[in-house]
Design a protein around this motif. Structure first.
Motif, PDB file in Angstrom:
ATOM      1  N   PRO A 115      50.655  41.480   8.754  1.00  0.00           N
ATOM      2  CA  PRO A 115      50.212  42.160   7.528  1.00  0.00           C
ATOM      3  C   PRO A 115      48.808  41.750   7.107  1.00  0.00           C
ATOM      4  O   PRO A 115      48.349  40.638   7.375  1.00  0.00           O
ATOM      5  CB  PRO A 115      51.260  41.722   6.499  1.00  0.00           C
ATOM      6  N   ASP A 117      45.458  42.423   4.002  1.00  0.00           N
ATOM      7  CA  ASP A 117      45.223  42.565   2.563  1.00  0.00           C
ATOM      8  C   ASP A 117      44.125  43.575   2.289  1.00  0.00           C
ATOM      9  O   ASP A 117      43.060  43.540   2.922  1.00  0.00           O
ATOM     10  CB  ASP A 117      44.816  41.217   1.956  1.00  0.00           C
ATOM     11  N   ARG A 144      41.814  44.191  -0.685  1.00  0.00           N
ATOM     12  CA  ARG A 144      41.471  43.388  -1.851  1.00  0.00           C
ATOM     13  C   ARG A 144      40.266  43.941  -2.613  1.00  0.00           C
ATOM     14  O   ARG A 144      39.372  44.549  -2.031  1.00  0.00           O
ATOM     15  CB  ARG A 144      41.123  41.954  -1.420  1.00  0.00           C
ATOM     16  N   ARG A 178      53.435  48.556   0.381  1.00  0.00           N
ATOM     17  CA  ARG A 178      53.237  47.144   0.069  1.00  0.00           C
ATOM     18  C   ARG A 178      54.329  46.262   0.677  1.00  0.00           C
ATOM     19  O   ARG A 178      55.522  46.615   0.691  1.00  0.00           O
ATOM     20  CB  ARG A 178      53.226  46.950  -1.446  1.00  0.00           C
ATOM     21  N   THR A 182      55.634  39.912  -0.415  1.00  0.00           N
ATOM     22  CA  THR A 182      55.696  38.496  -0.061  1.00  0.00           C
ATOM     23  C   THR A 182      56.073  37.662  -1.278  1.00  0.00           C
ATOM     24  O   THR A 182      55.474  37.807  -2.348  1.00  0.00           O
ATOM     25  CB  THR A 182      54.339  38.016   0.481  1.00  0.00           C
ATOM     26  N   ASP A 212      45.337  43.905  -5.797  1.00  0.00           N
ATOM     27  CA  ASP A 212      45.320  43.702  -4.352  1.00  0.00           C
ATOM     28  C   ASP A 212      46.660  44.071  -3.740  1.00  0.00           C
ATOM     29  O   ASP A 212      47.715  43.890  -4.363  1.00  0.00           O
ATOM     30  CB  ASP A 212      45.008  42.243  -4.021  1.00  0.00           C
ATOM     31  N   GLU A 215      49.060  43.832  -0.146  1.00  0.00           N
ATOM     32  CA  GLU A 215      49.341  43.381   1.210  1.00  0.00           C
ATOM     33  C   GLU A 215      50.265  44.410   1.850  1.00  0.00           C
ATOM     34  O   GLU A 215      51.269  44.813   1.246  1.00  0.00           O
ATOM     35  CB  GLU A 215      50.009  42.006   1.188  1.00  0.00           C
ATOM     36  N   GLY A 252      40.901  36.197   4.992  1.00  0.00           N
ATOM     37  CA  GLY A 252      41.760  37.210   4.383  1.00  0.00           C
ATOM     38  C   GLY A 252      40.993  38.435   3.921  1.00  0.00           C
ATOM     39  O   GLY A 252      41.505  39.248   3.151  1.00  0.00           O
TER      40      GLY A 252
END
Length: 374
Positions: A41, A43, A45, A65, A68, A96, A98, A294
């Motif tokens: 996965p 991100d 952001r 999404r 987590t 943000d 993920e 990230g």
């Protein structure tokens, strides 16, 4: 203009989205048989969320999404040594997102496949440019001429090598290697990343949406191996993690059986300029910040939008405008990685102990901040 984009992962289709809407004739060439969807996965952001909203893709991105719940560290016997719930490091109300890499790639490809010409199982082999355009030779098919060529073909970019020179001039090794492979979901904990460390090495499992990836990361000077030789990569991993505790033996079994193992050095890409003549770079090919940041997806999506915006203002000076707009974000992302390396892969036993102690303190500090703010 006729524009060729090399690479159909994230940066390439993101750029194609904007260029076809500006009226350009866009071709995307990709060595693989389909868009590159592999990997753990990712991100979306900050400014990339705004880009996704401009594209009309944000609702679909949000629906995909991955939820987590946090990160847990365990010792060789599987006993928890540290834990960080997601609420500790994710800001309340944060936009943000993920999501699975494959989901975002599919969204970008789906939004562009009817307007851009995709050529799979092909690649650029030579580029010759003059003041008016670029003559491109392909591995398959006839040569063609384009007004612009964009390398969006990753850290080991062919376009960058052909135009700027050997990649060793631009890759900065960060002292780590990383590998990702799909494993039995029973080895993980749903919506959690479970990590096991010994000094200089990390092995972990991240389970999401009923599937799981094993992640290996270890400290090492640069290694000599064939990037296309899966057996060499398997051996490097199994030798490095031989005798490991926790679930490492089962994870190595998955490595031995895998036919889609990802293995690479943790690198950054640094160039004094991302453009030369009528060729430019976007995403990891021009300014990879490394997985530790990230920010790879964010840099790719925002970079693509900024390049397209710069071209919309006219070809003259477009590449300079692109770099001026995007370099501050790239510099911030590239400067952020040392902290991530020390948190994920502590180099010594003392550093590992300190990391675990820090994870116990962080929730208390965050709770105190929330209490005083209220």
């Amino acid at each position: 203009m006729r524009i060729l984009i090399s690479g159909a992962s994230l940066a390439g289709p993101s750029l194609a989205f904007w260029l076809v809407r500006a009226g350009h004739e866009v071709t995307v060439v990709e060595r693989a048989r389909r868009p590159r969807t592999g990997g753990s996965p990712i991100d979306v952001r900050g400014p990339a969320v705004d880009v996704a909203e401009r594209m009309g893709l944000l609702p679909a991105v949000q629906r995909a999404r991955v939820h987590t719940e946090g990160i847990e560290c365990v010792d060789a016997r599987g006993r928890r040594t540290a834990s960080l719930p997601a609420g500790v490091y994710a800001k309340a109300g944060d936009r943000d997102v993920e999501l699975e890499r494959a989901d975002l790639v599919d969204l970008l490809y789906g939004a562009t496949k009817d307007d851009a010409g995709y050529r799979f199982e092909d690649s650029v082999t030579a580029l010759e440019q003059d003041a008016d355009g670029v003559d491109v030779t392909f591995l398959h098919g006839r040569p063609e001429r384009f007004d612009l060529v964009v390398g969006a073909d990753g850290t080991h970019s062919v376009v960058r090598r052909l135009v700027f020179g050997e990649e060793s001039r631009f890759l900065r090794h960060l002292g780590l290697y990383v590998s990702i492979v799909g494993v039995d979901p029973e080895l993980g904990r749903e919506n959690w990343g479970v990590l096991h460390n010994v000094p200089g090495r990390l092995a972990g499992v991240y389970r999401y949406h009923g599937k799981a990836d094993a992640v290996f990361m270890f400290r090492s000077p640069e290694l000599s191996y064939d990037h296309h030789d899966l057996d060499q990569q398997r051996k490097l991993l199994t030798d490095t993690y031989a005798g490991g505790g926790w679930r490492v033996p089962a994870l190595l079994d998955a490595v031995r059986a895998a036919d889609d193992l990802y293995f690479d050095a943790v690198n950054q890409v640094h160039l004094p300029t991302w453009s030369r003549g009528r060729v430019t770079l976007v995403g990891d090919s021009g300014y990879c910040a490394s997985p530790l940041s990230g920010m790879g997806t964010t840099l790719a999506m925002v970079g693509a939008a900024r390049l397209a915006d710069a071209l919309a203002a006219g070809l003259d000076g477009a590449f300079e405008r692109y770099e001026q707009a995007h370099r501050p974000l790239v510099a911030t992302a590239q400067a952020s990685v040392s902290h991530g390396a020390n948190m994920l892969v502590p180099a010594t036993g003392l550093a590992l102990w300190r990391r675990n102690q820090l994870t116990k303190v962080i929730p208390l500090v965050m709770a105190a901040r929330r209490m005083f703010r209220s």
